[in-house]
Design a protein around this motif. Structure first.
Motif, PDB file in Angstrom:
ATOM      1  N   HIS A  17     -33.857 -19.971  20.227  1.00 15.78           N
ATOM      2  CA  HIS A  17     -33.292 -21.321  20.322  1.00 15.78           C
ATOM      3  C   HIS A  17     -31.773 -21.277  20.254  1.00 15.78           C
ATOM      4  CE1 HIS A  17     -32.820 -25.666  19.631  1.00 15.78           C
ATOM      5  NE2 HIS A  17     -31.892 -25.304  18.761  1.00 15.78           N
TER       6      HIS A  17
ATOM      7  N   LEU B 292     -25.829 -26.564  10.344  1.00 17.41           N
ATOM      8  CA  LEU B 292     -26.970 -27.038  11.119  1.00 17.41           C
ATOM      9  C   LEU B 292     -28.058 -27.599  10.199  1.00 17.41           C
ATOM     10  CD1 LEU B 292     -27.221 -24.143  13.739  1.00 17.41           C
ATOM     11  CD2 LEU B 292     -26.116 -26.371  14.012  1.00 17.41           C
TER      12      LEU B 292
ATOM     13  N   SER C  43     -36.396 -25.732  19.179  1.00 18.19           N
ATOM     14  CA  SER C  43     -37.158 -26.096  20.376  1.00 18.19           C
ATOM     15  C   SER C  43     -38.455 -25.342  20.580  1.00 18.19           C
ATOM     16  CB  SER C  43     -36.280 -25.895  21.615  1.00 18.19           C
ATOM     17  OG  SER C  43     -35.829 -24.549  21.691  1.00 18.19           O
TER      18      SER C  43
ATOM     19  N   GLN D  43     -36.436 -30.586  23.925  1.00 17.97           N
ATOM     20  CA  GLN D  43     -35.179 -31.310  23.719  1.00 17.97           C
ATOM     21  C   GLN D  43     -34.678 -31.254  22.279  1.00 17.97           C
ATOM     22  OE1 GLN D  43     -33.837 -32.302  26.523  1.00 17.97           O
ATOM     23  NE2 GLN D  43     -35.712 -31.724  27.606  1.00 17.97           N
TER      24      GLN D  43
ATOM     25  N   SER E  59     -32.876 -30.532  18.830  1.00 18.42           N
ATOM     26  CA  SER E  59     -31.532 -30.098  18.466  1.00 18.42           C
ATOM     27  C   SER E  59     -31.471 -29.832  16.969  1.00 18.42           C
ATOM     28  CB  SER E  59     -30.506 -31.178  18.843  1.00 18.42           C
ATOM     29  OG  SER E  59     -29.255 -30.913  18.256  1.00 18.42           O
TER      30      SER E  59
ATOM     31  N   SER F 252     -28.667 -30.129  15.325  1.00 23.44           N
ATOM     32  CA  SER F 252     -27.434 -30.747  14.832  1.00 23.44           C
ATOM     33  C   SER F 252     -27.444 -32.276  14.967  1.00 23.44           C
ATOM     34  CB  SER F 252     -26.234 -30.180  15.595  1.00 23.44           C
ATOM     35  OG  SER F 252     -26.364 -30.379  16.989  1.00 23.44           O
ATOM     36  N   ASP F 253     -28.621 -32.874  15.164  1.00 25.86           N
ATOM     37  CA  ASP F 253     -28.677 -34.331  15.345  1.00 25.86           C
ATOM     38  C   ASP F 253     -29.217 -35.065  14.128  1.00 25.86           C
ATOM     39  OD1 ASP F 253     -31.319 -33.573  15.490  1.00 25.86           O
ATOM     40  OD2 ASP F 253     -31.709 -34.453  17.462  1.00 25.86           O
TER      41      ASP F 253
ATOM     42  N   ASP G 294     -23.212 -22.969  23.956  1.00 27.36           N
ATOM     43  CA  ASP G 294     -23.082 -24.306  24.537  1.00 27.36           C
ATOM     44  C   ASP G 294     -22.940 -24.272  26.050  1.00 27.36           C
ATOM     45  OD1 ASP G 294     -23.247 -25.391  22.046  1.00 27.36           O
ATOM     46  OD2 ASP G 294     -21.085 -25.586  21.765  1.00 27.36           O
TER      47      ASP G 294
ATOM     48  N   ARG H 167     -29.893 -24.908  28.855  1.00 28.27           N
ATOM     49  CA  ARG H 167     -31.257 -24.773  28.326  1.00 28.27           C
ATOM     50  C   ARG H 167     -32.260 -25.581  29.137  1.00 28.27           C
ATOM     51  NH1 ARG H 167     -30.526 -24.818  21.732  1.00 28.27           N
ATOM     52  NH2 ARG H 167     -28.738 -23.444  21.682  1.00 28.27           N
TER      53      ARG H 167
END
Length: 347
Positions: free
Chosen positions: A99, A121, A196, A207, A209, A211-212, A295, A299
């Motif tokens: 990931h 994270l 993921s 989808q 993440s 860091s969200d 980044d 992906r």
């Protein structure tokens, strides 16, 4: 001033020997940047205790050299500390490393350590067990238990257990509470994803993440033998989230009630749990050494994956139409299932 780094090697993770790893680490690590220690683990839980002690001494980076189980042990000791997690992936699935786009080759993964870009994270917690990739219940937890019981590692063993268990596993009904919303689902599995994939590029939450501040909840509804190949293709082509058999949503926390106790898993590690399961996200709770070039990757499925997914979608449409118009498709599926059952041992 040099940074301190501790490499914790699990000698039994994955399928390859680890005797040569210390020499490889010392060959590729930047000795001008780091003071280096290397320790092999010798029992379950040893990686966690070593990482805890390192964090208490203020070691800058602790590197988990192993699979997702080793990563979980080390990472769970480093949450809410200033010590960062590094990963040199040497396991069977390597879900978190994949990931984070950390290379699976020793030289390249150590080069990520040399560049030491550190990010805060998220991680998750299921019934007090930290997880960094996925946790869940239902079929994937059941397979994790069977996989652990074999004492063998590697994707072949995992696939065998999926086939054996999938023929006999029965979906359960779950009551899911998300804030003030309560819903009942009959599900083959429920997975909560911070990252993921499970590993081996099997994407349960394409989808997701880290860091969200949210986890992706995946509810897989029951399916029959005719639908199983398409679900597998969707998982490996990063299109599972658009499958008609999948319901997904994002949340910070979740409560799940089921009718009887059973197995849950956290990062593939099975553990018995009761009828009530609580899951939540700890936002920016761990420092991790990440790929500085990560980044740059979108992906998204590459051209071959997309073409394969489209082809199998077309095949599946044709197969479904045949099954709808005649009973031939269903009969064929039953014959295949019986043939597999005769060849596979009982579980």
């Amino acid at each position: 001033m040099k940074l301190s780094v501790l490499f914790i090697i699990n000698p039994i993770s994955g399928t390859a020997g680890k005797e040569d790893l210390p020499a490889e680490i010392m060959r590729y690590i930047d000795k001008d940047k780091f003071d280096i220690d290397i320790i092999f683990t010798d029992h379950a839980g040893h990686a966690k205790s070593l990482a805890q002690e390192a964090a208490s001494r203020g070691i800058n980076i602790v590197v988990a050299v192993g699979g997702d189980g080793t990563v979980n042990e080390v990472a769970s000791a480093l949450v809410h500390t200033q010590t960062a997690l590094g990963i040199v992936p040497c396991g069977s699935g390597n879900g978190l490393a994949r990931h984070l786009l950390i290379p699976l080759k020793i030289k390249q993964s150590i080069e990520i350590i040399n560049r030491h870009l550190i990010r805060e994270l998220d991680y998750g917690v299921i019934n007090e067990h930290p997880f960094f990739c996925t946790c869940g219940m239902g079929f994937d937890a059941f397979v994790s238990m069977k996989f652990a019981e074999t004492g063998k590692r590697g994707p072949i063993t995992y696939i065998q257990k999926v086939l054996e268990s999938g023929l006999k596993y029965r979906p359960e009904t779950y009551e899911i509470s998300n804030d003030d919303d309560v819903s009942l689902y009959k599900a083959f599995l429920i997975s909560c994803a911070n990252a993921s994939q499970y590993g081996n590029n099997a994407y349960i939450a394409p989808q997701a993440s880290m860091s969200d501040g949210l986890m992706d909840v995946i509810i897989m509804e029951p399916f029959d033998m005719l639908e199983a190949p398409q679900i597998a293709i969707d998982m490996f082509s990063k299109t599972l989230d658009i499958s008609s058999k999948i319901k997904t949503f994002q949340t910070k926390k979740l409560h799940i009630h089921r009718s009887k106790p059973g197995v849950i898993h956290y990062d593939g590690e099975p553990v018995e749990a009761g009828t009530n399961i609580d899951i939540h996200v700890e936002a920016k709770g761990i420092h991790i050494v990440v790929n500085p070039d990560g980044d740059k990757s979108l992906r998204k499925p590459n051209a071959i994956q997309t073409a394969a997914a489209e082809l199998f979608n077309e095949i599946n449409d044709v197969r479904t139409e045949i099954a709808r118009r005649t009973r031939r498709g269903v009969t064929l599926a039953k014959l295949v299932q019986k043939a597999i059952e005769r060849r596979l041992p009982n579980i």
